[in-house]
Scaffold this active site. Structure first.
Site, PDB file in Angstrom:
ATOM      1  NE  ARG A  69      -2.370  -2.412   2.770  1.00 52.54           N
ATOM      2  CZ  ARG A  69      -3.054  -2.931   3.803  1.00 52.54           C
ATOM      3  NH1 ARG A  69      -3.675  -1.770   3.981  1.00 52.54           N
ATOM      4  NH2 ARG A  69      -2.725  -4.035   4.074  1.00 52.54           N
ATOM      5  CD  GLU A 106      -2.856  -5.039  14.288  1.00 55.88           C
ATOM      6  OE1 GLU A 106      -2.778  -4.267  12.923  1.00 55.88           O
ATOM      7  OE2 GLU A 106      -3.953  -4.906  14.789  1.00 55.88           O
TER       8      GLU A 106
HETATM    9  O1  LIG Z   1       3.555  -1.712  11.419  1.00 52.78           O
HETATM   10  P1  LIG Z   1       3.101  -3.214  11.449  1.00 52.78           P
HETATM   11  O2  LIG Z   1       2.372  -3.628  12.505  1.00 52.78           O
HETATM   12  O3  LIG Z   1       4.538  -3.138  10.828  1.00 52.78           O
HETATM   13  O4  LIG Z   1       1.779  -2.897   9.797  1.00 52.78           O
HETATM   14  C1  LIG Z   1       1.415  -2.483   9.128  1.00 52.78           C
HETATM   15  C2  LIG Z   1       1.632  -2.905   7.723  1.00 52.78           C
HETATM   16  O5  LIG Z   1       0.858  -3.719   7.930  1.00 52.78           O
HETATM   17  C3  LIG Z   1       0.108  -3.638   6.060  1.00 52.78           C
HETATM   18  O6  LIG Z   1       0.281  -3.841   4.878  1.00 52.78           O
HETATM   19  P2  LIG Z   1       0.587  -6.198   4.923  1.00 52.78           P
HETATM   20  O7  LIG Z   1       1.701  -6.269   5.602  1.00 52.78           O
HETATM   21  O8  LIG Z   1      -0.331  -6.552   5.453  1.00 52.78           O
HETATM   22  O9  LIG Z   1       0.516  -5.984   3.318  1.00 52.78           O
HETATM   23  P3  LIG Z   1      -0.632  -5.428   1.595  1.00 52.78           P
HETATM   24  O10 LIG Z   1       0.170  -3.803   2.392  1.00 52.78           O
HETATM   25  O11 LIG Z   1       0.598  -6.357   1.034  1.00 52.78           O
HETATM   26  O12 LIG Z   1      -1.697  -5.383   2.309  1.00 52.78           O
HETATM   27  C4  LIG Z   1       0.238  -1.829   6.362  1.00 52.78           C
HETATM   28  O13 LIG Z   1       0.435  -1.486   4.522  1.00 52.78           O
HETATM   29  C5  LIG Z   1       1.233  -1.672   6.921  1.00 52.78           C
HETATM   30  O14 LIG Z   1       2.607  -2.238   4.976  1.00 52.78           O
HETATM   31  N1  LIG Z   2      -5.292  -2.344  11.236  1.00 56.09           N
HETATM   32  C1  LIG Z   2      -4.822  -2.441  10.459  1.00 56.09           C
HETATM   33  N2  LIG Z   2      -5.626  -1.726   9.477  1.00 56.09           N
HETATM   34  C2  LIG Z   2      -5.248  -1.556   7.716  1.00 56.09           C
HETATM   35  N3  LIG Z   2      -4.162  -2.255   7.458  1.00 56.09           N
HETATM   36  C3  LIG Z   2      -3.419  -3.068   8.296  1.00 56.09           C
HETATM   37  N4  LIG Z   2      -1.869  -3.347   8.480  1.00 56.09           N
HETATM   38  C4  LIG Z   2      -1.971  -3.989  10.054  1.00 56.09           C
HETATM   39  N5  LIG Z   2      -3.050  -3.571  10.387  1.00 56.09           N
HETATM   40  C5  LIG Z   2      -3.924  -2.603  10.123  1.00 56.09           C
END
Ligand SMILES: O=P(O)(O)OC[C@H]1O[C@H](OP(=O)(O)OP(=O)(O)O)[C@H](O)[C@@H]1O
Ligand SMILES: Nc1ncnc2[nH]cnc12
Length: 181
Positions: A69, A106
């Site tokens: 993202r 997370e």
């Molecule tokens: O601060 P953190 O606990 O590390 O979490 C935040 C990250 O989690 C989500 O991405 P995700 O890894 O779910 O992947 P995506 O963007 O491919 O959906 C979000 O877009 C951040 O990159």
């Molecule tokens: N609560 C949340 N909502 C959207 N993206 C996330 N990535 C990690 N935690 C998230």
């Protein structure tokens, strides 16, 4: 008439949609798809990042986006600033020699990777993602950039989930967020 910062923030906030128990029970997911779909909200988001970066880091060399993202906002911002965009990807997606760092999410475990020649020693970078939760992803990406010799100026996110203390995990690296929940 030009909208104020507060008007832009209010408008963008109305385009972030909460979902309970996604992708697993207990997670309140902040969905940015409505924001991405709305031209005015998308422009306002990039306006606010641009304004902050121009005031705070006029000397940035690259915007570095996190998979996936961070790729939505990073290139738009880089284009406005007149700099290039570097991709930090999840493991196994990049060809050629790479550097990598592993981290905890997370809701899971992952590893980030960048092409070894993506940045040169001493180049100044700003990292961008949609959201900081535990801060594991941004911390790993910052470590990765430092491993490559870059100077990490700071991080930009749309959303900070304050309860998870992700900003504290970044230590002395500043994190700018547009919204805090
Ligand atoms: O601060 P953190 O606990 O590390 O979490 C935040 C990250 O989690 C989500 O991405 P995700 O890894 O779910 O992947 P995506 O963007 O491919 O959906 C979000 O877009 C951040 O990159
Ligand atoms: N609560 C949340 N909502 C959207 N993206 C996330 N990535 C990690 N935690 C998230």
């Amino acid at each position: 008439m030009q909208e104020s910062r507060e008007e832009k923030l209010n408008y963008i906030m109305g385009k972030i949609r909460p979902f309970n128990d996604f992708p697993s029970k207990g997670v309140l997911f902040r969905d940015i798809c409505p924001l991405m779909k709305d031209h005015k909200a998308l422009c306002a988001t990039i306006d606010l990042f641009e304004e902050y970066v121009k005031q705070t880091y006029p000397m940035v060399d690259f915007i570095v986006g996190l998979d996936a993202r961070g790729f939505l906002f990073g290139p738009l911002l880089a284009q406005r600033l007149g700099v290039g965009f570097v991709l930090v990807r999840k493991k196994g997606k990049l060809p050629g020699p790479t550097e990598s760092v592993s981290y905890t999410l997370e809701y899971g475990q992952a590893e980030v990777e960048v092409q070894a020649d993506a940045v040169e020693k001493g180049q100044r970078v700003l990292l961008i993602d949609d959201l900081i939760a535990t801060g594991g992803s941004l911390h790993a990406a910052c470590e990765l950039m430092k491993k490559c010799g870059a100077e990490v100026l700071g991080c930009l996110v749309l959303i900070e989930l304050k309860g998870l203390k992700g900003v504290e995990r970044q230590g002395s690296t500043p994190v700018f967020s547009l919204f805090q929940y």
